[in-house]
Scaffold this active site. Sequence first.
Site, mmCIF file in Angstrom:
data_model
loop_
_atom_site.group_PDB
_atom_site.id
_atom_site.type_symbol
_atom_site.label_atom_id
_atom_site.label_comp_id
_atom_site.label_asym_id
_atom_site.label_seq_id
_atom_site.Cartn_x
_atom_site.Cartn_y
_atom_site.Cartn_z
ATOM 1 N N SER A 147 52.695 35.007 37.040
ATOM 2 C CA SER A 147 53.925 35.424 37.730
ATOM 3 C C SER A 147 55.115 34.811 37.003
ATOM 4 O O SER A 147 54.937 33.858 36.231
ATOM 5 C CB SER A 147 53.879 34.890 39.173
ATOM 6 O OG SER A 147 55.119 35.067 39.820
ATOM 7 N N TYR A 158 51.989 28.719 46.198
ATOM 8 C CA TYR A 158 51.905 29.928 45.347
ATOM 9 C C TYR A 158 52.356 29.599 43.920
ATOM 10 O O TYR A 158 51.687 29.961 42.962
ATOM 11 C CB TYR A 158 52.752 31.056 45.952
ATOM 12 C CG TYR A 158 52.617 32.372 45.207
ATOM 13 C CD1 TYR A 158 51.459 33.142 45.314
ATOM 14 C CD2 TYR A 158 53.636 32.843 44.395
ATOM 15 C CE1 TYR A 158 51.330 34.351 44.629
ATOM 16 C CE2 TYR A 158 53.521 34.050 43.712
ATOM 17 C CZ TYR A 158 52.364 34.795 43.831
ATOM 18 O OH TYR A 158 52.233 35.991 43.145
HETATM 19 N N1 LIG Z 1 54.069 42.062 43.873
HETATM 20 C C1 LIG Z 1 54.733 41.089 43.283
HETATM 21 O O1 LIG Z 1 55.965 40.951 43.473
HETATM 22 C C2 LIG Z 1 54.024 40.148 42.341
HETATM 23 C C3 LIG Z 1 54.803 39.337 41.513
HETATM 24 C C4 LIG Z 1 54.160 38.453 40.637
HETATM 25 C C5 LIG Z 1 52.783 38.390 40.615
HETATM 26 N N2 LIG Z 1 52.048 39.185 41.457
HETATM 27 C C6 LIG Z 1 50.598 39.063 41.377
HETATM 28 O O2 LIG Z 1 50.062 40.344 41.109
HETATM 29 C C7 LIG Z 1 48.700 40.383 41.530
HETATM 30 C C8 LIG Z 1 48.439 41.687 42.264
HETATM 31 O O3 LIG Z 1 49.201 41.707 43.453
HETATM 32 P P1 LIG Z 1 49.963 43.015 43.963
HETATM 33 O O4 LIG Z 1 51.410 42.732 43.880
HETATM 34 O O5 LIG Z 1 49.405 44.215 43.315
HETATM 35 O O6 LIG Z 1 49.619 42.961 45.521
HETATM 36 P P2 LIG Z 1 48.525 43.706 46.419
HETATM 37 O O7 LIG Z 1 48.769 45.162 46.429
HETATM 38 O O8 LIG Z 1 48.541 42.958 47.695
HETATM 39 O O9 LIG Z 1 47.160 43.451 45.638
HETATM 40 C C9 LIG Z 1 46.439 42.253 45.734
HETATM 41 C C10 LIG Z 1 45.031 42.578 45.335
HETATM 42 O O10 LIG Z 1 44.250 41.370 45.329
HETATM 43 C C11 LIG Z 1 43.036 41.642 45.993
HETATM 44 N N3 LIG Z 1 42.490 40.411 46.587
HETATM 45 C C12 LIG Z 1 43.104 39.539 47.400
HETATM 46 N N4 LIG Z 1 42.259 38.568 47.761
HETATM 47 C C13 LIG Z 1 41.078 38.837 47.155
HETATM 48 C C14 LIG Z 1 39.815 38.223 47.140
HETATM 49 N N5 LIG Z 1 39.575 37.087 47.820
HETATM 50 N N6 LIG Z 1 38.824 38.780 46.401
HETATM 51 C C15 LIG Z 1 39.045 39.921 45.721
HETATM 52 N N7 LIG Z 1 40.214 40.558 45.688
HETATM 53 C C16 LIG Z 1 41.216 40.028 46.406
HETATM 54 C C17 LIG Z 1 43.373 42.673 47.053
HETATM 55 O O11 LIG Z 1 42.212 43.412 47.358
HETATM 56 P P3 LIG Z 1 41.386 43.302 48.738
HETATM 57 O O12 LIG Z 1 42.367 43.056 49.831
HETATM 58 O O13 LIG Z 1 40.704 44.633 48.800
HETATM 59 O O14 LIG Z 1 40.422 42.184 48.533
HETATM 60 C C18 LIG Z 1 44.361 43.552 46.297
HETATM 61 O O15 LIG Z 1 43.687 44.545 45.558
HETATM 62 C C19 LIG Z 1 48.485 39.116 42.352
HETATM 63 O O16 LIG Z 1 47.809 38.154 41.562
HETATM 64 C C20 LIG Z 1 49.895 38.645 42.644
HETATM 65 O O17 LIG Z 1 49.958 37.262 42.864
HETATM 66 C C21 LIG Z 1 52.638 40.061 42.294
#
Ligand SMILES: NC(=O)c1ccc[n+]([C@@H]2O[C@H](COP(=O)([O-])OP(=O)(O)OC[C@H]3O[C@@H](n4cnc5c(N)ncnc54)[C@H](OP(=O)(O)O)[C@@H]3O)[C@@H](O)[C@H]2O)c1
Length: 256
Positions: A144, A157
């Site tokens: 991130s 986080y």
């Molecule tokens: N959105 C932002 O602003 C942002 C910014 C910087 C970094 N990120 C990072 O980007 C990545 C993806 O997040 P996103 O923004 O796409 O959000 P998201 O739509 O909430 O996706 C998160 C994903 O992680 C999976 N997940 C969560 N806990 C898990 C577990 N214990 N085992 C397996 N899978 C798990 C969820 O799947 P299930 O619920 O089906 O398990 C979901 O597919 C994350 O690492 C997040 O920290 C996001």
Amino acid sequence: MRLKDKVAIITGATSGIGRAGAILFAREGAKVVVVGRRKAAGEETVRRIKGMEGEAIFVKADVSKASEIKRMVDKTVQTYGKIDILFNNAGILPEASKKQLKDLSEEVWDQVMAVNVKGVFLTSKHVIPEMIKTGGGSIINTSSNVGHIAMKHRSVYVTSKGGVTLLTKAMALDYAPYNIRVNCVCPAVVETEMASAFLKTAREDEKLWGEMMSKIPLGRVGTPEDVAYAALFLASDESSWITGSSLMVDGGYTAQ
Ligand SMILES: NC(=O)c1ccc[n+]([C@@H]2O[C@H](COP(=O)([O-])OP(=O)(O)OC[C@H]3O[C@@H](n4cnc5c(N)ncnc54)[C@H](OP(=O)(O)O)[C@@H]3O)[C@@H](O)[C@H]2O)c1
């Protein structure tokens, strides 16, 4: 096609950045293993890939549980014979973690570290031996912008994402001799389920929205595809001399 004949595991591919990555990698010729805990959402990612003549399976697994990850890796090898790419993208940012440190519960601390950091460790630990068998691979971790700079009320986080950034470098050093490259993508705020509550509040509050936009020189929030394209480059052979790097995908957030 940029990933022709490659096999890619993508964790957190049931929504958001991971789903966009799964669709893009499949469009570029990869056979994709969609990983997450939500079966219906995982099957929906697979349905979309098959709808464009792509190849994918869903394997339900929790990245914080070693037995489930081991089973997922075994299933991948049984189905597709090898693993070329691992996109360690699963992550959480629970509402209960958005507090000053003194108000943060030990349980929430452990939960975030278990998924965001231990999850990368466990999945990599079980995939790397398979990559060594076939002469190499590419691992992309989702860190991130806050894996490089801190943010108020996000202590666990930012700690977890700082951990992912340094774990990326440590893995890059350990596995360069095996031709396994390890890099991370570092998004700022991206339009996904994770950010939806925050973005909704910000859009309803002109001052908050203005403050956020003032931190993003390119003047918009990211899309899941913005991050997926960065991961695609790191997954492909086009980045074959890049390892241990952090690719900022943040509209310039960390440039100032
Ligand atoms: N959105 C932002 O602003 C942002 C910014 C910087 C970094 N990120 C990072 O980007 C990545 C993806 O997040 P996103 O923004 O796409 O959000 P998201 O739509 O909430 O996706 C998160 C994903 O992680 C999976 N997940 C969560 N806990 C898990 C577990 N214990 N085992 C397996 N899978 C798990 C969820 O799947 P299930 O619920 O089906 O398990 C979901 O597919 C994350 O690492 C997040 O920290 C996001």
